[in-house]
Design an enzyme around this catalytic site. Structure first.
Site, PDB file in Angstrom:
ATOM      1  N   GLU A 192      28.925  28.018  21.178  1.00  0.00           N
ATOM      2  CA  GLU A 192      28.572  28.222  19.760  1.00  0.00           C
ATOM      3  C   GLU A 192      27.593  29.379  19.606  1.00  0.00           C
ATOM      4  O   GLU A 192      26.468  29.227  19.110  1.00  0.00           O
ATOM      5  CB  GLU A 192      28.001  26.924  19.171  1.00  0.00           C
ATOM      6  CG  GLU A 192      29.027  25.803  19.185  1.00  0.00           C
ATOM      7  CD  GLU A 192      28.607  24.555  18.416  1.00  0.00           C
ATOM      8  OE1 GLU A 192      27.403  24.322  18.297  1.00  0.00           O
ATOM      9  OE2 GLU A 192      29.485  23.832  17.928  1.00  0.00           O
ATOM     10  N   GLU A 387      35.841  21.436  20.930  1.00  0.00           N
ATOM     11  CA  GLU A 387      34.999  20.331  20.450  1.00  0.00           C
ATOM     12  C   GLU A 387      35.542  19.857  19.119  1.00  0.00           C
ATOM     13  O   GLU A 387      35.872  20.682  18.256  1.00  0.00           O
ATOM     14  CB  GLU A 387      33.546  20.762  20.237  1.00  0.00           C
ATOM     15  CG  GLU A 387      32.748  20.920  21.484  1.00  0.00           C
ATOM     16  CD  GLU A 387      31.274  21.175  21.196  1.00  0.00           C
ATOM     17  OE1 GLU A 387      30.742  20.598  20.230  1.00  0.00           O
ATOM     18  OE2 GLU A 387      30.677  21.958  21.946  1.00  0.00           O
TER      19      GLU A 387
HETATM   20  C1  BG6 Z   1      28.198  21.101  18.887  1.00  0.00           C
HETATM   21  C2  BG6 Z   1      27.555  21.310  20.225  1.00  0.00           C
HETATM   22  O1  BG6 Z   1      27.435  21.752  17.935  1.00  0.00           O
HETATM   23  O2  BG6 Z   1      28.239  19.838  18.336  1.00  0.00           O
HETATM   24  C3  BG6 Z   1      27.386  20.062  21.060  1.00  0.00           C
HETATM   25  O3  BG6 Z   1      28.190  22.296  20.976  1.00  0.00           O
HETATM   26  C4  BG6 Z   1      26.994  18.918  20.156  1.00  0.00           C
HETATM   27  O4  BG6 Z   1      26.463  20.320  22.078  1.00  0.00           O
HETATM   28  C5  BG6 Z   1      28.100  18.679  19.147  1.00  0.00           C
HETATM   29  O5  BG6 Z   1      26.651  17.755  20.835  1.00  0.00           O
HETATM   30  C6  BG6 Z   1      27.881  17.516  18.228  1.00  0.00           C
HETATM   31  O6  BG6 Z   1      26.626  17.613  17.613  1.00  0.00           O
HETATM   32  P1  BG6 Z   1      25.603  16.417  17.696  1.00  0.00           P
HETATM   33  O7  BG6 Z   1      24.371  16.935  17.094  1.00  0.00           O
HETATM   34  O8  BG6 Z   1      26.229  15.317  16.936  1.00  0.00           O
HETATM   35  O9  BG6 Z   1      25.455  16.081  19.131  1.00  0.00           O
END
Ligand code: BG6
Length: 489
Positions: A192, A387
């Site tokens: 990101e 993701e």
């Molecule tokens: C993304 C990141 O922004 O979202 C991850 O690359 C992160 O590292 C994921 O865990 C989900 O966000 P969060 O804050 O719910 O863990």
């Protein structure tokens, strides 16, 4: 004809060292920015107030975190993948994973970040992990920098705003490309990368003593990451022509709130803010809209001779992104008081057509098809969704079952939209839902915000056995992979 995903589609799951490995001070690992992320309380969650993710960090706060014996810093223990990797990889194999996205903790390899000689114990750990994956034919997809950065490079060098960090990063990248040659083929440089332009500390190691974010320093740091990423891409190809290097964007699809032409224009600006990173890393040059933005904000980036050439010559091979939600954008001219919503670094007006997760992130499967089409139309390179997922409060029943129908529903709808995008002609090559085994949240440092197919028996305070339990979604995903998507299409 049975509906299926393309042959060889890379089904899998994603994690990151800073949230999953734990063992923050084991086998010579040096402290990293993520080790100073304190846990956010449930009350603070919706605004992420107090989170090192969004608020500017100061040296004082960093020093406090390192000596703090009262506060909770859950990323230090994560899910203990460091000691449980065999069991975890066996679970991934049981689900039929074709690929596993993980990151290397830079400070495990170079504890301070500026050494010449790497830490052998750190290198050996990832050898064990990659060998274990190979046993099951699981292809690693490795991020070089995922929300952690050696702390010494923060305190001694000021983080990524210092150009010297480019050399340290490239040395680190070359070290792991050489060491894992033949074991790893798919690499991502910065997770990101656009988040650095919004926050500064976790991935950029930037400190702001006056507790204000400084755009000029953040974009200078981004520029250094661009150059470092291109030089790493060059090195990856030279070391092994089989290497494929990707960029990674937190994709933030922004819909105009109305058909007011100013809303449409606002949404285009918002898109530029986000796509700027991909424009540089995929197309190899700074877009003109960004030059205008810098001028209007009195930002003067320092380019060194050869930088433009490096960016142009070594773009990435593919593009990957995270997708959780969409947002809506309204210009001052069509302003109305809408309900506010939260999100991964986006706080804005809520979309009345969408539902939200327990953390206020709005759920939008069709938005994934929209974004896949848009990105492919623009870049024409293979795409990977690295993701996606639903952070939710799961309940471990007496019989150790976890009934997470809400997660299945979320993922199923997103996968169906990915299929539609492929039918639209998008070259989508893989899907690795986030936190395939429960891990600590990036933004709020909580364990109770779970994404996984596998439950980790640990709470926000780090109490629990850390034993792993299969959720209902585990069996569902196993069927999806075994049928190459057919079970839900
Ligand atoms: C993304 C990141 O922004 O979202 C991850 O690359 C992160 O590292 C994921 O865990 C989900 O966000 P969060 O804050 O719910 O863990």
């Amino acid at each position: 004809m049975t509906k299926q995903f393309p042959e060889g589609f890379l089904w899998g799951g994603a994690t990151a060292a800073n949230q999953f490995e734990g063992a923050w001070d084991v086998d010579g690992r040096g402290p990293a920015t993520s080790d100073t992320s304190r846990s956010v309380s449930p009350e603070e969650r919706k605004t992420m107030a107090g989170s090192e993710f969004t608020s500017p960090m100061t040296l004082e706060k960093v020093q406090f975190a390192l000596s703090d014996t009262e506060g909770l810093y859950p990323k230090r223990w994560g899910s203990d993948f460091y000691h449980r990797y065999k069991e975890d990889i066996a679970l991934m194999a049981e689900m039929g994973f074709k690929t596993f996205r993980l990151s290397i903790a830079w400070s495990r390899i170079f504890p301070k970040g500026d050494e010449q000689e790497p830490n052998e114990a750190g290198l050996a750990f990832y050898d064990r992990v990659f060998d274990e994956l190979a046993k099951y034919g699981i292809e690693p997809l490795v991020t070089l920098s995922h929300y952690e950065f050696p702390l010494h490079l923060v305190t001694e060098y000021g983080g990524w705003k210092n150009r010297k960090v480019i050399d340290f990063f490239v040395h680190y990248a070359k070290t792991v490309f050489n060491r894992y040659k033949g074991k790893v083929r798919y690499w991502l440089t910065f997770n990101e990368i656009n988040i650095l332009g919004m926050t500064g500390y976790l991935s950029g190691g930037l400190l702001f003593e006056d507790e204000k974010l400084h755009l000029d320093e953040m974009y200078q740091a981004v520029h250094h990451q661009f150059v470092a990423s291109s030089l790493a891409t060059k090195a990856a190809h030279e070391i092994d022509p089989d290497n494929k290097v990707g960029m990674m964007l937190a994709r933030m699809e922004a819909y105009p709130a109305t058909c007011h032409p100013d809303d449409i224009m606002e949404a285009i600006h918002k898109d530029h803010e986000n796509l700027f990173y991909a424009d540089v890393q995929v197309r190899g040059k700074y877009p003109s809209y960004m030059k205008r933005f810098f001028k209007e904000h009195q930002i003067e980036l320092k380019f060194e001779q050869g930088d433009e050439e490096v960016l142009r010559q070594y773009p990435v091979d593919f593009m990957s992104f995270s997708y959780y939600m969409t947002s809506i954008i309204r210009s001052p001219k069509s302003q109305k008081d809408g309900e506010a919503t939260a999100g991964n670094l986006i706080f804005g007006e809520a979309n009345p057509y969408l539902e939200s997760s327990d953390w206020g992130w709005q759920i939008d499967p069709v938005g994934l098809r929209v974004t896949l089409n848009k990105l492919y139309d623009r870049y024409q390179v293979p795409l990977m969704v690295v993701e996606n997922g639903l952070g939710a409060l799961d309940v471990l029943e007496e019989d150790k079952a976890i009934h997470d129908a809400y997660r299945i529903d979320y993922l199923e709808k997103h996968i169906q939209q990915m299929y539609e995008a492929i039918e639209d002609g998008v070259e989508l090559i893989g899907y690795t839902p986030w936190g395939c085994i429960d891990l600590v949240s990036a933004s709020t440092s909580e364990m109770s915000k779970r994404y996984g197919f596998v439950y980790v028996d640990a709470d926000d305070q780090g109490n629990g056995s850390f034993d792993r339990y299969r959720k209902d979604s585990f069996f569902w995903y196993k069927d999806v992979i075994a049928s190459n998507g057919a079970s839900i299409l």
